[in-house]
Design an enzyme around this catalytic site. Structure first.
Site, mmCIF file in Angstrom:
data_model
loop_
_atom_site.group_PDB
_atom_site.id
_atom_site.type_symbol
_atom_site.label_atom_id
_atom_site.label_comp_id
_atom_site.label_asym_id
_atom_site.label_seq_id
_atom_site.Cartn_x
_atom_site.Cartn_y
_atom_site.Cartn_z
ATOM 1 N N LYS A 1 3.918 -18.843 -16.658
ATOM 2 C CA LYS A 1 4.972 -18.865 -15.642
ATOM 3 C C LYS A 1 4.773 -20.106 -14.796
ATOM 4 O O LYS A 1 3.665 -20.648 -14.728
ATOM 5 C CB LYS A 1 4.873 -17.622 -14.738
ATOM 6 C CG LYS A 1 6.182 -17.256 -14.087
ATOM 7 C CD LYS A 1 7.065 -16.504 -15.064
ATOM 8 C CE LYS A 1 8.406 -16.147 -14.490
ATOM 9 N NZ LYS A 1 9.168 -15.295 -15.423
HETATM 10 P P1 NAD Z 1 19.268 -15.485 -10.271
HETATM 11 O O1 NAD Z 1 18.702 -16.521 -9.397
HETATM 12 O O2 NAD Z 1 20.331 -15.854 -11.237
HETATM 13 O O3 NAD Z 1 19.857 -14.272 -9.381
HETATM 14 C C1 NAD Z 1 19.132 -13.629 -8.394
HETATM 15 C C2 NAD Z 1 20.105 -12.790 -7.570
HETATM 16 O O4 NAD Z 1 19.375 -12.021 -6.619
HETATM 17 C C3 NAD Z 1 21.122 -13.597 -6.764
HETATM 18 O O5 NAD Z 1 22.372 -12.919 -6.767
HETATM 19 C C4 NAD Z 1 20.546 -13.566 -5.341
HETATM 20 O O6 NAD Z 1 21.565 -13.696 -4.348
HETATM 21 C C5 NAD Z 1 19.964 -12.177 -5.341
HETATM 22 N N1 NAD Z 1 18.945 -11.958 -4.342
HETATM 23 C C6 NAD Z 1 17.911 -12.749 -3.972
HETATM 24 N N2 NAD Z 1 17.187 -12.149 -3.013
HETATM 25 C C7 NAD Z 1 17.773 -10.946 -2.803
HETATM 26 C C8 NAD Z 1 17.476 -9.871 -1.962
HETATM 27 N N3 NAD Z 1 16.441 -9.884 -1.127
HETATM 28 N N4 NAD Z 1 18.274 -8.781 -2.040
HETATM 29 C C9 NAD Z 1 19.335 -8.729 -2.875
HETATM 30 N N5 NAD Z 1 19.638 -9.719 -3.693
HETATM 31 C C10 NAD Z 1 18.881 -10.812 -3.647
HETATM 32 O O7 NAD Z 1 18.010 -14.828 -11.012
HETATM 33 P P2 NAD Z 1 18.024 -13.997 -12.353
HETATM 34 O O8 NAD Z 1 17.765 -14.921 -13.483
HETATM 35 O O9 NAD Z 1 19.213 -13.122 -12.371
HETATM 36 O O10 NAD Z 1 16.696 -13.131 -12.181
HETATM 37 C C11 NAD Z 1 16.692 -11.903 -11.449
HETATM 38 C C12 NAD Z 1 15.383 -11.171 -11.733
HETATM 39 O O11 NAD Z 1 15.288 -10.898 -13.129
HETATM 40 C C13 NAD Z 1 14.112 -11.948 -11.401
HETATM 41 O O12 NAD Z 1 13.100 -11.041 -10.980
HETATM 42 C C14 NAD Z 1 13.689 -12.556 -12.721
HETATM 43 O O13 NAD Z 1 12.319 -12.844 -12.786
HETATM 44 C C15 NAD Z 1 14.060 -11.409 -13.644
HETATM 45 N N6 NAD Z 1 14.237 -11.843 -15.019
HETATM 46 C C16 NAD Z 1 15.163 -12.772 -15.342
HETATM 47 C C17 NAD Z 1 15.329 -13.131 -16.674
HETATM 48 C C18 NAD Z 1 16.391 -14.098 -17.091
HETATM 49 O O14 NAD Z 1 16.584 -14.261 -18.304
HETATM 50 N N7 NAD Z 1 17.115 -14.731 -16.181
HETATM 51 C C19 NAD Z 1 14.496 -12.572 -17.666
HETATM 52 C C20 NAD Z 1 13.545 -11.614 -17.287
HETATM 53 C C21 NAD Z 1 13.422 -11.262 -15.959
#
Ligand code: NAD
Length: 434
Positions: free
Chosen positions: A101
């Site tokens: 990571k």
């Molecule tokens: P992203 O940046 O596209 O979206 C994150 C979202 O969360 C945004 O809408 C933001 O406004 C919101 N947010 C941030 N802080 C917040 C809070 N305190 N309360 C409510 N909403 C809040 O990120 P993503 O890629 O969608 O990732 C989201 C989660 O999923 C992360 O934990 C990431 O590690 C996990 N994840 C993502 C992927 C992927 O393929 N993108 C894969 C595995 C895990």
């Protein structure tokens, strides 16, 4: 207890309970390489220095794999916890990758587009010697996207002198990052994969519980890549999305009424810059259509399913007692703190753990990487078929083990990962033990 402490504690406890080899557990809790560095950029005529990391946890099963996030409160322990969870996740879904990571402690919203590009390129050039298609393959994560991966891949190639005249073909250079734009070797379906995978796993659980998904209401925290695509596919599968939130707050409708349309919500979020206020979509404000809610109100919504798709620790000891859902889908890595998990188990709330329900992302990344290496481009249908196959298989194994040991899906998922990694540990180092 921090996120890292809780992951470590959890591994140690489960290792003891299931009599895993203690030397293996000690080994698993060490890190192959931690790269700690500063990323200086020029910002409005000033030099700003941001802290960056790339953590390579373990390569028992294959090359390191893991995302890069740009978040303003990021610290090394969080990156270490996320890298360790990547190792567990890849083992669970049987991918030939180890965990890694990376990230930068920065608020990307405070940067102009040029500053963001400069930060991304510098990050890639600093770690260039430690990454590559047969070493460590980064991907997007929170606040990073396909464009940032394209900048990073380009900078990696420049730093490593892999230009057009080098002997290394372009398709292999493309395999150095996943989550790229389609025009640069990206994968059809990669953008949707994590949210789609979450729905695949949820469907299986709902089927096992003999629930009718048409009557199930859902609240989604986080409406970025994962939250949006999860909502999109859940809605298409007949679930009702009745509450959503982003970092500015959320909106909710009557849980007994009909569903929000996720595509309309996204359109509104793009227009307004946030979800709050989107109950006015399409016409004059009509409060009967929905209302603005806080983050905490979203967590305590009277819904059947609560989906975490934002940040770690979203359900913690302070708010766990207010959770009213029957099922929690932990798409956000580390979305539930350890103390909160214990309470959810006591309250008999079923949790689909992060390493299982969000594994669609790394599975699609694996398909992107292997198809770049083979210079081949699968269709979206092929990608979704692989996601279905891998995730259904993992869910079946986890639920079978959970039933066998009368334990939670989280314990069973972790146990399966640990068993796979322990076998690889003994094999790789040619070890023998009773
Ligand atoms: P992203 O940046 O596209 O979206 C994150 C979202 O969360 C945004 O809408 C933001 O406004 C919101 N947010 C941030 N802080 C917040 C809070 N305190 N309360 C409510 N909403 C809040 O990120 P993503 O890629 O969608 O990732 C989201 C989660 O999923 C992360 O934990 C990431 O590690 C996990 N994840 C993502 C992927 C992927 O393929 N993108 C894969 C595995 C895990």
């Amino acid at each position: 207890m921090t996120y890292l402490e809780s992951v470590i504690d959890f591994i140690k406890l489960l290792g003891l309970e299931f009599k895993m080899n203690t030397s293996f557990i000690d080994y698993l809790l060490t890190y192959d390489k931690i790269i700690n560095f500063s990323v200086p950029i020029t910002k409005q005529d000033k030099i700003m220095i941001y802290q960056g990391w790339r953590v390579q946890h373990n390569s028992l099963l294959g090359y390191y794999k893991g995302g890069i996030r740009f978040v303003n409160n990021l610290d090394l322990d969080t990156v270490k916890a996320l890298a360790l969870e990547m190792t567990l996740k890849c083992a669970l879904v049987d991918l030939p990758f180890g965990g890694a990571k990376g990230g930068v402690c920065v608020d990307p919203k405070s940067l102009s587009r040029d500053e963001l590009e400069s930060l991304s390129r510098k990050y890639a050039s600093i770690i260039a010697n430690d990454i590559g298609p047969f070493q460590d393959i980064p991907a997007p994560d929170i606040n990073t996207n396909d464009l940032i991966m394209a900048w990073m891949k380009d900078e990696f190639a420049k730093t490593m002198k892999l230009g057009k005249k080098s002997a290394v073909p372009e398709h292999l250079i493309r395999a150095s990052f996943t989550g790229k734009p389609l025009s640069q070797g990206g994968l059809r379906g990669r953008e949707e994969a994590t949210g789609y995978g979450g729905v695949v796993v949820l469907n299986k659980l709902v089927e096992n519980l003999d629930f009718d998904k048409k009557n199930l209401s859902i609240a989604v925290q986080g409406y970025g890549n994962v939250g949006y695509w999860f909502s999109y596919f859940a809605y298409r599968n007949g679930y009702k999305i009745v509450a959503v939130s982003d970092s500015h707050g959320g909106i909710m409708k009557n849980p007994y009424g009909d569903s929000f349309n996720p595509q309309l919500l996204l359109k509104c979020k793009k227009e307004k810059g946030m979800l709050s206020g989107c109950y006015c979509i399409g016409s004059v404000c009509d409060l009967s259509y929905g209302k603005s809610i806080s983050q905490e109100e979203l967590i305590s919504s009277p819904v059947d399913i609560l989906v975490l798709a934002a940040v770690e620790g979203a359900i913690n000891r302070d708010n766990v007692d207010r959770v009213r859902a029957k099922i929690v889908v932990e798409l956000a890595n580390g979305g539930i703190s350890k103390e909160a998990q214990e309470k959810l188990t006591t309250k008999k709330i079923i949790v689909i753990p992060d390493i299982l329900c969000n594994a669609g992302g790394v599975t699609a990344s694996y398909v992107e990487w292997i198809s770049n290496i083979q210079n081949y481009r699968p269709s979206k249908d092929e990608v979704f078929r692989i996601l279905n196959e891998k995730l259904n298989k993992a869910f079946l194994k986890v639920s079978k083990l959970a039933r066998k040991h009368k334990t939670s899906l989280r314990n069973a998922a972790l146990l399966l990962s640990l068993q796979g990694l322990q076998t690889a540990f003994f094999k790789k180092f040619k070890l023998k033990a009773k």
